[in-house]
Design a protein around this motif. Structure first.
Motif, short mmCIF file in Angstrom:
data_model
loop_
_atom_site.label_atom_id
_atom_site.label_comp_id
_atom_site.label_asym_id
_atom_site.label_seq_id
_atom_site.Cartn_x
_atom_site.Cartn_y
_atom_site.Cartn_z
N THR A 249 0.83 -1.20 0.00
CA THR A 249 0.00 0.00 0.00
C THR A 249 0.86 1.25 0.00
N GLY A 250 1.97 1.22 0.75
CA GLY A 250 2.87 2.36 0.77
C GLY A 250 3.52 2.62 -0.58
N LEU A 251 3.64 1.58 -1.39
CA LEU A 251 4.18 1.73 -2.75
C LEU A 251 3.12 2.19 -3.75
N GLY A 252 1.92 2.45 -3.24
CA GLY A 252 0.88 2.99 -4.10
C GLY A 252 0.01 1.97 -4.79
N GLN A 253 0.01 0.72 -4.31
CA GLN A 253 -0.77 -0.33 -4.96
C GLN A 253 -2.07 -0.60 -4.20
N PRO A 254 -3.21 -0.61 -4.89
CA PRO A 254 -4.48 -0.98 -4.25
C PRO A 254 -4.54 -2.51 -4.08
N VAL A 255 -4.05 -2.99 -2.95
CA VAL A 255 -3.82 -4.42 -2.77
C VAL A 255 -5.10 -5.23 -2.95
N SER A 256 -6.19 -4.80 -2.35
CA SER A 256 -7.44 -5.57 -2.43
C SER A 256 -7.93 -5.67 -3.87
N ARG A 257 -7.84 -4.56 -4.60
CA ARG A 257 -8.31 -4.58 -5.98
C ARG A 257 -7.42 -5.48 -6.85
N VAL A 258 -6.10 -5.42 -6.64
CA VAL A 258 -5.18 -6.25 -7.40
C VAL A 258 -5.47 -7.73 -7.15
N ARG A 259 -5.70 -8.08 -5.90
CA ARG A 259 -5.99 -9.48 -5.57
C ARG A 259 -7.31 -9.93 -6.17
N LEU A 260 -8.32 -9.09 -6.11
CA LEU A 260 -9.63 -9.47 -6.64
C LEU A 260 -9.57 -9.68 -8.15
N ILE A 261 -8.96 -8.74 -8.86
CA ILE A 261 -8.86 -8.88 -10.32
C ILE A 261 -8.02 -10.10 -10.69
N THR A 262 -6.93 -10.32 -9.96
CA THR A 262 -6.07 -11.47 -10.23
C THR A 262 -6.81 -12.79 -10.03
N LEU A 263 -7.57 -12.87 -8.96
CA LEU A 263 -8.32 -14.09 -8.66
C LEU A 263 -9.32 -14.40 -9.76
N TRP A 264 -10.13 -13.45 -10.14
CA TRP A 264 -11.18 -13.72 -11.11
C TRP A 264 -10.62 -13.88 -12.51
N LEU A 265 -9.50 -13.24 -12.80
CA LEU A 265 -8.86 -13.48 -14.09
C LEU A 265 -8.37 -14.91 -14.18
N SER A 266 -7.80 -15.42 -13.10
CA SER A 266 -7.35 -16.81 -13.06
C SER A 266 -8.53 -17.77 -13.21
N VAL A 267 -9.66 -17.46 -12.58
CA VAL A 267 -10.85 -18.30 -12.67
C VAL A 267 -11.37 -18.34 -14.10
N VAL A 268 -11.47 -17.19 -14.75
CA VAL A 268 -12.01 -17.12 -16.11
C VAL A 268 -11.11 -17.87 -17.09
N LEU A 269 -9.79 -17.67 -17.00
CA LEU A 269 -8.86 -18.34 -17.90
C LEU A 269 -8.93 -19.87 -17.70
N THR A 270 -9.00 -20.30 -16.45
CA THR A 270 -9.08 -21.74 -16.18
C THR A 270 -10.36 -22.34 -16.73
N ALA A 271 -11.48 -21.67 -16.49
CA ALA A 271 -12.77 -22.19 -16.97
C ALA A 271 -12.80 -22.28 -18.49
N ALA A 272 -12.29 -21.24 -19.17
CA ALA A 272 -12.29 -21.26 -20.64
C ALA A 272 -11.39 -22.37 -21.17
N ALA A 273 -10.26 -22.62 -20.52
CA ALA A 273 -9.35 -23.68 -20.96
C ALA A 273 -9.95 -25.07 -20.71
N VAL A 274 -10.59 -25.25 -19.56
CA VAL A 274 -11.22 -26.53 -19.24
C VAL A 274 -12.35 -26.83 -20.23
N ALA A 275 -13.09 -25.81 -20.66
CA ALA A 275 -14.17 -26.02 -21.61
C ALA A 275 -13.66 -26.55 -22.95
N VAL A 276 -12.38 -26.31 -23.25
CA VAL A 276 -11.81 -26.79 -24.51
C VAL A 276 -11.11 -28.13 -24.34
#
Length: 352
Positions: A249-276
């Motif tokens: 946070t002191g380095l200027g990073q919105p930690v909660s937002r970064v974690r949330l976006i990272t988590l759901w991006l990983s979920v979407v990529l995994t689901a799309a790959a599993v569907a194939v």
């Protein structure tokens, strides 16, 4: 004394970096990750050519290249464009998605074992995709069902981890339990349907690139087209997740937002790959390890991970098609046989 051109790398750039500046624009790049990405891209191109050439009907490099663009004899064009090229594209896309999702999840959890396959996202997506295939009263397409299963598995892992979030072994253990639950559900569904329906769903249980659905591959391509730039944009924030929340946070990073976006991006990529391709979770473990080894720096090798995953998937599918031809080994089984000893070697070798 002549002034250096603004288009040339500055001589004052730090060791091991490339510094490009033009006017007010400046770009500092690390040499090692760039070199790793270049090596992996070259290896992926070579593996792709080999995948188009090799098989029961062997082709020369030039014939395979021409056939990919619709030129040459009819039989050659049919083999390449209808059989091998779609499979190659599916391997590249699924490998990149699995490996990038694994790198994101590992960084988020701070643990090299925290991949979508380990924490149950793969099995959740697989269970729901199988439900749509075997006709369990659900008419939604496999990509939509896979995403639903991945979201539910993630929510359960978070809930069962008792507020620990994505950190600590409790999250991993909860994910393993959730994955086992969805895996058992998949087997139960297959046991209660006809043999024909079970055979149609079999590729989703072991991982296969044979005769993949074009619509699912299109959805995966869109997920990668959107997800890769987002992942690269998150790169600086992901690097700060190695520190405590206060430091990040002191380095200027919105930690909660970064974690949330990272988590759901990983979920979407995994689901799309599993569907194939079904659950080929070993790629999410091996791909990032190769990228880290080649990059040799403490950052998050996102692009290198995607390229390494694509390379590993293409090579595994090529081996499954050719080693015991005409018998075909699903890519998921090849990855389990080859990837597991490699992973053990990576984890047990002495650090340099």
């Amino acid at each position: 004394m002549s002034r250096p051109s603004p288009l040339d790398p500055l001589r004052s750039a730090p060791t091991g970096t490339l510094w490009w500046r033009h006017g007010k624009l400046s770009l500092l790049l690390l040499r090692a990750p760039l070199l790793a990405a270049g090596i992996l891209l070259l290896a992926l191109l070579m593996a792709s050519v080999a995948s188009l050439m090799l098989g029961s009907a062997g082709l020369g490099p030039w014939d395979a290249f021409k056939a990919a663009f619709g030129h040459g004899e009819f039989a050659t064009v049919f083999v390449v464009q209808e059989l091998r090229l779609p499979r190659l594209l599916a391997g590249i896309a699924t490998g990149a998605a699995f490996s990038l999702a694994g790198c994101l999840m590992q960084t988020l959890a701070g643990n090299r074992l925290a991949t979508p396959g380990i924490i149950g996202i793969d099995n959740g997506a697989t269970a729901f995709a199988v439900a749509s295939v075997v006709g369990m009263g659900i008419s939604l397409a496999p990509p939509v069902m896979a995403l639903s299963g991945a979201v539910i598995a993630t929510a359960l892992a978070f809930g069962l981890s008792g507020g620990i979030g994505t950190r600590g072994y409790r999250f991993l253990v909860a994910g393993i339990g959730v994955g086992a639950l969805f895996g058992a559900g998949t087997q139960l569904m297959l046991a209660r349907v006809s043999i024909d329906a079970a055979n149609s769903a079999y590729p989703w249980t072991v991982g296969s690139l044979n005769a993949r659905d074009a619509d699912s591959l299109t959805w995966l391509g869109l997920a990668l087209l959107i997800g890769v730039p987002i992942a690269l944009w998150l790169g600086r924030g992901l690097n700060t997740l190695r520190f405590t929340d206060r430091v990040a946070t002191g380095l200027g990073q919105p930690v909660s937002r970064v974690r949330l976006i990272t988590l759901w991006l990983s979920v979407v990529l995994t689901a799309a790959a599993v569907a194939v391709a079904g659950p080929v979770g070993m790629v999410a473990l091996v791909g990032p390890e190769i990228a880290r080894y080649l990059s040799r720096h403490k950052g998050v090798p996102l692009l290198a991970s995607a390229l390494a995953g694509a390379l590993v998937m293409v090579l595994a599918d090529l081996a499954g098609r050719t080693l015991l031809s005409p018998l075909e080994i699903p890519v998921g089984i090849v990855m389990a046989v080859v990837g597991s000893p490699y992973l053990l070697w990576i984890l047990l070798r002495s650090p340099r």
